[in-house]
Design a protein around this motif. Structure first.
Motif, PDB file in Angstrom:
ATOM      1  N   LEU A 487       3.667  -7.416  -4.184  1.00 38.23           N
ATOM      2  CA  LEU A 487       4.953  -7.047  -3.582  1.00 38.23           C
ATOM      3  C   LEU A 487       5.670  -8.273  -3.023  1.00 38.23           C
ATOM      4  N   MET A 490       7.118 -10.166  -6.199  1.00 32.54           N
ATOM      5  CA  MET A 490       7.626  -9.322  -7.278  1.00 32.54           C
ATOM      6  C   MET A 490       8.706 -10.017  -8.097  1.00 32.54           C
ATOM      7  N   ILE A 989       7.438   1.989  -8.690  1.00 33.31           N
ATOM      8  CA  ILE A 989       7.638   0.796  -7.855  1.00 33.31           C
ATOM      9  C   ILE A 989       7.758  -0.455  -8.727  1.00 33.31           C
ATOM     10  N   PHE A 997      13.372  -4.025  -3.637  1.00 32.06           N
ATOM     11  CA  PHE A 997      12.428  -4.853  -2.880  1.00 32.06           C
ATOM     12  C   PHE A 997      13.151  -5.711  -1.840  1.00 32.06           C
ATOM     13  N   THR A1000      13.828  -3.169   1.075  1.00 35.93           N
ATOM     14  CA  THR A1000      12.705  -2.335   1.537  1.00 35.93           C
ATOM     15  C   THR A1000      11.590  -3.225   2.063  1.00 35.93           C
ATOM     16  N   THR A1002       8.059  -4.640   2.967  1.00 29.89           N
ATOM     17  CA  THR A1002       6.785  -4.446   2.291  1.00 29.89           C
ATOM     18  C   THR A1002       5.926  -3.415   3.014  1.00 29.89           C
ATOM     19  N   ILE A1005       6.285   0.157   1.756  1.00 32.54           N
ATOM     20  CA  ILE A1005       5.626   0.427   0.473  1.00 32.54           C
ATOM     21  C   ILE A1005       4.115   0.483   0.679  1.00 32.54           C
TER      22      ILE A1005
END
Length: 1478
Positions: A487, A490, A989, A997, A1000, A1002, A1005
């Protein structure tokens, strides 16, 4: 005939009741009235003496605004009952009614006392308005409760009357019962509902303002629980205002009151810290210190909970103890008084009420204690994270530590709930054996032995389960570690087209976790089968033993035994849960204990002195430092450094030479092996990789300091941030995304420089501070910040110290420094030579002023280049929105989605059928025993005992097999559903666009893939299953009770309606609180992850206390809704239990009242046996429904992330490019426009140009001009809103993303390495041979470094590549593209983190390796693009210029010429040093 109660006192009481039975009602009534009058006199005297009265607004003058319905109802009912008794008195005087009691004194006394009591009550209620009470007094509410019980008891015969004519007294009693029922309702609610106005603020009355405002005012100052009375705590009525508000509207965060100060994170953390220190002082280090510290922390509250639990366990067995006496009473009713039956019923009811009160208190207390322990542990895990040494950080990744917080802490706190079973278990077993021995004699021994054998079976099963649990946690750790790392990186995965490979990596790790989960659930299903079958097995063995040894099995004894076996289910069922919780908490506790013992940064590594004590700001004597203390060679050795106050010290060296390590030694971050480090005054630190907190820009700059406008403006100006603020919609109040994701590299660097400058420190440690900024900005920072605002400060910029001295002195020594400077001059000469060959370059002093003017005029947008959210002025300041949560009822589509996931829901009816068969077989077996067993010892059974027990054993075995089928199907269905949900969410995702990303955190998630997924893995199927199972059980229980006496349905139906009302009243509040609790978990994890990443900066600025305080606040924010969810659950359970007690009491009174012969005593006893569990079942049904709904929120949250809008397809079969595409490398932009949302302005505007194949293209422009956005469009990280991009005659907007990204090469600005080895980081897809890897490493200057390591290509890379320098990480990224050999290579500030010499080497390598390929370079260092074939100059998202460097330099007014002039002016002092070298 043996008396049911053994003592003489009990016998005397029974005889007294029998002798005085006609006047028993009057005697009890007189006693209650006298008690009430006595309490009233005491209460009145207390008030008159000035005792504090519970009232709203003691110090304000109020006027009544409105009388509520509840107040009017209470007054009407009280007056009605008073009038009824007065009328009865009148009739008694006229002899118009004939009482049952033959004592006129008793009759008149009872009625007079009742009339007097209700007169007092009526007057008292009327006075409430005058006294301005907002709650009814506890004495009044208690009286209404007692009156209802008394009225219900003596009106029972009226309800069951059939033939007797109704008299006026019966109607009067019924009227009083109805009025008492209304008063009971009012007493449970507790509120008068009166609303008042403040005289000082008539327009905004205190008690007429909305309940939301009231609660907000209250929540800021006090906790309702902390200020609750004893009665409110017992009944949980202190939470009523929150329920009232939650029922009217969805609750918001501010509506939830504060928690009690003893429950606050700060209090808990301080108490635990004190216990921890005491234990370590007494016991020393070791894992035992953790357990003893926890014990010291919890023991007082745990002891109180244990007391409640012991009383609860003891009273639970009073019912089974009395069943035989009750059956005997029903069998021989003609020989005994009805009063004895009523006394038995009262005994049953009293025991159940005490059981309920104590059960609710110990469960609530356990949850409260668990919350306190959770707060203490999370805060200490956080505090430890801020102190971890570099070695400890390498052995504990952030993903693992987050698991400690989210999973391990939860398991330890869950065990607090189970721990009371440890002392309840022996009491429950002892009480059961005592009852069995009383009724079955030596048969109890068989029951004890069988029970112990069943429990012994748990030991090996528990050991295996412990192994499985440990495996699950290890597998989860690996998955979370990989997920967290993915994440964070990414964007790199998408640019490199590695997302599919890393998706498969997570799937492989999940498969490993799935296998462990399946083993655990399979074993759990087998354990459940054994334990659900245990009561049947114990009963069969016991009854067979009784038959063999000659113990007579009467129906009363059998029913008492069956009830006892049913009660034994609790300890037997609870044992595996207890052992499982014990195992899980033991594993988790060991993990946390191990973590808390990890090494910390050396506290004595640096001596801090007052700046007035010495003229040296920094001093290192004979210093030796190492990141790996066990290594044979220190990282830095023989360091001698003396920096005087006010000096500016530059630290130079090649990549990996130890520049950053030297700064770390001054900060105390690296392990000191020997020597002395002294620092005088306050220090500030700017790391090489910018660390930016989520929050506003101002918050990041102030960093906990007080805002001073003049100082702030001076700082912002010196750090070249004014223009940025002007272009952001909210200026410096614009919110920064996670890890500064919506800021360019230059902006992040300048913000953290401003943070350091604003601290007004004495020593500044800057690690490569100008690497990410362009020439003009770097010059401004150098002049206005470094040489301006910090001119009086000691500044050190980024292992033996090879050379030390002034600039000219080092050049003359010819031992290394001149190589670095020579590389810089070589780069500068390349610029100047091209510049001079194009036109006559005039270098006059006035040009410097001209350049400044030019820079001012060209200074344009400096918003983000890397994120979609701030490349336009009109973007909202809040990038990271509050987490989206559903409102209102959880939709049926969520339930259906869960239930239909596996085989379309086919398993659901099969599971329900299996449970129904189990319930029917259980009822049939118990009914069989009750029907066939003789009612007395003298009677004969209906058939031989061996046949009776054979049928019973077969029915019991059949029910157990149904349980086995049910548990296996639930395990299969639950885990398969969880796996499908996980797979969908994971794919969603990974396929999400980068905008998701960027906006949002981490932590959100991770919360879903960790905590919410764990709910689906281990809890959701069981919780939903229990909803169905408990409903089936209560239906079976009501069926049995209604077979005994159908009249039970008369009261059960309204009680069931009341239960449904309570459940619906409860659900809206509990649902929103549960959602809030889930949402408030993520900020704790997010804040922790951010703090871990910036722990060095936090320590350098001495900000630990502030960050710890923020952590405690976040914990409290989560505890508030969680605590009120737990309280709400107990509020509901308490009321449902009381309602079920009324049903049970009514059925008992009914059975006592019914004439003999109407019902079989044995079957009646069976009804009582089932009725004993009615309160548990009724509460269990609602509790399971509510709990399942709360847990279903996790399903809802996962479904949200399973429907994230996706990027374009990875592969489009209809537009698949050729295998050798792109073979030429030409890139054509046709009228390209890019905007990040439909309503945003275009960021790139009408870009039309062509990059010829095989050419070197330089892209330059100010920060925020759109350079990196152009690259994002090329890789389709963001899609064009208009126009297109064509590569070798292929429109890239029509092909798949994987086909596009896998054919392009890129070296990103922020180098990213993954946890693993160098081999894996160079070649994640395992496509190349070792020889090819070594060739690439040699080309990027890392070959010798790797050969010096024992592991060679398998050298370790820790999370984020923290054990490699930033420059080395960038070289690894270069190695990747050298291996890939793409025909198009993009360099996005690729050499920003390396020195000039290494930069020159990289440029030569790229020139050689990609000489016939297209290379697109974005750079702040002008010399990296000066030799390009073409230069594209961007300004404000448009093409300013596009031509060869030579042609652009021919025009003095060109943007490129001005950039060159600006760069050369910034570096002109190096031209002077060039003469020294020559």
């Amino acid at each position: 005939m043996s008396m049911p109660f053994g003592s003489a006192a009990q016998m005397g009481l029974t005889q007294w009741l029998q002798l005085n039975s006609p006047c028993m009602k009057e005697h009890i009534s007189i006693t209650m009235q006298l008690a009430f009058l006595a309490f009233f006199v005491i209460h009145f005297a207390w008030k008159r003496l000035g005792a504090v009265r519970n009232r709203g607004g003691n110090d304000i003058e109020e006027d009544l605004k409105k009388q509520s319905f509840s107040y009017k109802l209470s007054l009407l009912c009280s007056v009605s009952i008073f009038g009824t008794h007065c009328f009865i008195l009148l009739l008694l005087f006229q002899n118009s009614t004939v009482p049952q009691c033959d004592s006129s004194v008793s009759v008149f006394s009872a009625e007079i006392s009742q009339a007097l009591s209700w007169l007092i009550v009526s007057v008292y209620v009327m006075k409430i308005k005058k006294w301005r009470l907002i709650e009814f007094p506890w004495m009044l509410r208690t009286w209404w409760l007692c009156s209802f019980i008394l009225s219900l008891t003596f009106t029972a015969h009226f309800i069951t009357a059939k033939d007797e004519p109704l008299e006026f007294r019966d109607y009067a009693d019924l009227t009083c019962l109805v009025a008492s029922l209304f008063l009971l309702t009012v007493s449970i609610r507790g509120k008068t509902g009166l609303q008042f106005l403040e005289s000082s603020e008539v327009t905004e009355p205190l008690l007429l303002c909305s309940e939301t405002e009231q609660i907000k005012k209250k929540s800021s100052s006090f906790s309702p629980y902390g200020n609750a009375t004893l009665f409110q705590r017992i009944t949980f009525s202190w939470i009523n205002p929150l329920f009232s508000l939650g029922y009217k509207k969805p609750l918001e965060k501010d509506d939830v009151p504060n928690i009690y100060v003893k429950d606050s994170a700060q209090t808990c953390s301080q108490a635990f810290d004190k216990n921890l220190k005491t234990t370590i002082e007494q016991e020393g280090p070791g894992r035992a210190f953790f357990y003893k510290s926890v014990l010291r922390f919890v023991w007082k509250k745990a002891a109180i909970n244990a007391l409640f639990a012991v009383v609860n366990a003891s009273t639970a067995y009073i019912g089974p103890y009395l069943i035989n006496d009750f059956v005997v009473f029903l069998t021989k009713k003609q020989d005994q008084s009805l009063n004895y039956g009523y006394l038995l019923a009262l005994g049953f009811l009293s025991a159940k009420i005490v059981e309920t009160v104590t059960q609710r208190q110990w469960i609530f207390g356990a949850r409260q204690l668990g919350m306190r322990l959770r707060a203490a542990l999370i805060s200490h895990i956080y505090q430890k994270g801020l102190l971890l040494s570099s070695q400890s950080r390498q052995s504990h990744t952030s993903g693992e530590i987050i698991n400690y917080m989210s999973v391990d802490v939860q398991r330890i706190t869950d065990f607090i709930w189970y721990v009371n079973n440890i002392w309840m278990l022996p009491i429950q077993i002892s009480a059961a054996i005592f009852i069995l021995q009383k009724h079955l004699g030596l048969g109890a021994v068989a029951a004890l032995v069988t029970t112990l054998m069943v429990m012994a079976c748990n030991y090996p099963l528990t050991r295996i389960q412990r192994t499985y649990q440990s495996d699950i946690m290890n597998a989860k750790d690996e998955r979370m570690k990989a997920t967290s790392e993915i994440l964070k990186n990414m964007k790199i995965l998408k640019l490199q087209a590695w997302d599919n490979q890393f998706l498969n990596k997570v799937k492989r790790l999940r498969k490993k976790e799935y296998d462990c989960l399946w083993k655990s659930l399979r074993l759990q299903a087998f354990t459940t089968f054994i334990l659900w079958g245990a009561p049947s097995l114990i009963s069969v063995v016991t009854f067979v033993t009784c038959m063999l040894i000659g113990v007579k099995l009467t129906s009363g004894a059998v029913l008492s035994a069956l009830a006892t076996f049913q009660m034994l289910q609790s300890p037997i069922f609870g044992l595996p849960d207890l052992l499982s919780a014990l195992v899980q908490s033991k594993v988790s506790a060991d993990r946390i204990a191990s973590y808390l013992q990890q090494s910390e940064t050396q506290k004595d590594a640096v001596e801090y002195l007052s700046k007035d004590d010495t003229e040296l700001s920094v001093e290192i004597e004979n210093g030796a430092f190492s990141w790996e203390p066990e290594a044979s060679r220190p990282t830095l050795d023989e360091i001698e450094l003396r920096v005087k106050t006010g000096m500016k010290v530059a630290i130079c060296g090649a990549v990996g030479s130890g520049k950053s390590s030297l700064l770390s030694s001054i900060l105390g971050e690296i392990q000191k092996l020997r020597g002395t480090v002294r620092v005088s005054g306050k220090q500030a630190y700017v790391p090489q990789s910018p660390w930016i907190l989520t929050g506003t820009i101002r918050d990041n700059i102030l960093f906990g300091s007080i805002y001073e406008s003049e100082k702030y403006e001076r700082t912002v100006k010196a750090c070249a941030l004014i223009k940025d603020f002007e272009l952001f919609s909210n200026g410096d109040m614009t919110e920064i995304g996670e890890r500064g994701i919506n800021m360019s590299g230059g902006q992040k660097q300048r913000i953290q420089i401003a943070r350091a400058v604003y601290q007004d420190a004495d020593v500044y440690l800057l690690d490569d501070p100008f690497s990410a900024v362009d020439a003009h900005t770097g010059r401004q920072l150098f002049e206005e910040c470094l040489m301006g605002i910090l001119k009086e400060k000691t500044v050190m910029q980024n292992g033996r110290v090879m050379q030390a001295g002034k600039f000219q002195e080092l050049l003359k020594q010819n031992i290394g420094f001149e190589v670095l400077v020579g590389a810089h001059n070589e780069a500068l000469d390349s610029i100047l030579s091209i510049e001079k060959s194009s036109r006559n370059f005039k270098e006059e002093a006035k040009d410097e002023d001209d350049t400044s003017a030019i820079a001012e005029s060209l200074q344009t947008q400096r918003d983000s280049e890397h994120n979609i959210s701030t490349e336009n002025k009109k973007k909202e300041a809040k990038l990271v929105q509050d987490e989206e949560t559903e409102k209102g009822v959880i939709g049926k589509e969520v339930y259906l989605a869960y239930l239909r996931t596996v085989k379309g829901g086919l398993l659901v009816p099969i599971i329900i059928l299996a449970q129904s068969c189990f319930q029917m077989l259980q009822i049939a077996s118990n009914y069989w025993m009750a029907w066939t067993a003789p009612p007395t010892a003298e009677s004969k059974p209906k058939m031989s005992m061996d046949k009776i027990l054979l049928v019973y054993a077969l029915l019991a075995a059949g029910s157990s097999l149904c349980v086995l089928a049910r548990t296996i199907l639930v395990a299969i269905g639950g885990l398969s559903t969880a796996e499908k949900f996980f797979s969908r969410m994971l794919c969603s995702i990974f396929r999400a666009p980068m905008s998701f990303f960027d906006s949002t955190p981490t932590g959100r998630i991770l919360n879903r893939v960790s905590t919410d997924q764990s709910v689906l893995d281990l809890e959701m199927a069981i919780k939903l299953g229990w909803c169905a199972f408990s409903i089936i059980q209560i239906v079976g229980t009501i069926f049995v009770m209604s077979q005994v006496a159908w009249q039970v349905c008369v009261i059960f139906i309204p009680v069931a309606v009341a239960c449904v009302f309570y459940q619906r009243y409860y659900t809206p509040t509990a649902r929103e609180l549960s959602r809030m609790s889930g949402v408030e978990r993520a900020p704790i994890l997010h804040h922790f992850a951010e703090s871990l990443a910036g722990a060095t900066t936090i320590r350098a600025f001495d900000q630990r206390d502030r960050f710890i305080s923020s952590n405690l606040t976040l914990i409290d924010n989560h505890s508030r809704p969680w605590f009120h969810v737990a309280s709400a659950m107990e509020w509901l359970s308490f009321r449902l239990n009381l309602l079920s007690h009324f049903v049970f009491a009514f059925s008992l009174v009914l059975l006592v009242t019914l004439p003999e012969g109407v019902i079989n005593p044995s079957i009646a006893g069976l009804g009582v046996t089932y009725g004993l569990s009615l309160n548990v079942l009724q509460a269990t049904v609602i509790w399971n429904i509510c709990n399942a709904e709360n847990k279903m929120i996790s399903v809802e949250r996962i479904l949200q992330y399973s429907k994230i809008p996706s990027e374009a397809p990875l592969v489009v079969d209809a537009h698949k490019p050729l295998d050798n595409w792109p073979n030429v490398g030409s890139i054509v932009f046709r009228d390209l426009q890019v905007r990040y949302a439909e309503h945003f302005p275009a960021v790139l505007k009408n870009i039309t140009c062509e990059f010829p194949g095989g050419k070197k293209i330089g892209v330059v422009g100010r920060t925020g001009s759109g350079k990196s956005t152009l690259i994002q469009a090329l890789f389709r990280i963001v899609e064009p809103s208009h126009g297109t991009i064509v590569i070798d005659n292929v429109d890239i907007t029509k092909i798949g993303l994987h086909d596009l990204r896998s054919r392009l090469g890129i070296i990103p600005q922020d180098p990213a390495l993954f946890d693993g080895t160098v081999r894996v980081n160079l070649d994640p897809l395992a496509q190349y041979t070792d020889q090819e890897l070594w060739e690439a490493l040699d080309k990027c200057q890392l070959g010798d470094v790797l050969r010096a390591k024992d592991e060679k290509l398998n050298a370790t890379v820790v999370e984020n590549g923290d054990n490699w320098s930033v420059g080395q990480r960038q070289l690894v990224c270069l190695g990747r593209v050298l291996l890939k050999k793409s025909n198009i290579l993009v360099l996005d500030e690729a050499t920003a983190s390396v020195d000039s010499a290494t930069d020159g080497v990289i440029q030569k390598i790229i020139t050689q390796e990609f000489k016939d390929r297209t290379v697109v370079t974005i750079a702040h260092r002008i010399h990296t693009v000066i030799e390009s074939d073409l230069v594209l100059v961007l300004s404000d998202g448009r093409i300013a210029e596009f031509d060869s460097p030579a042609k652009l330099l021919e025009r003095e007014d060109s943007f490129f010429s001005k950039l060159i002039k600006e760069y050369s002016m910034r570096s002109k002092h190096f031209t002077g040093s060039n003469n020294l070298l020559s």
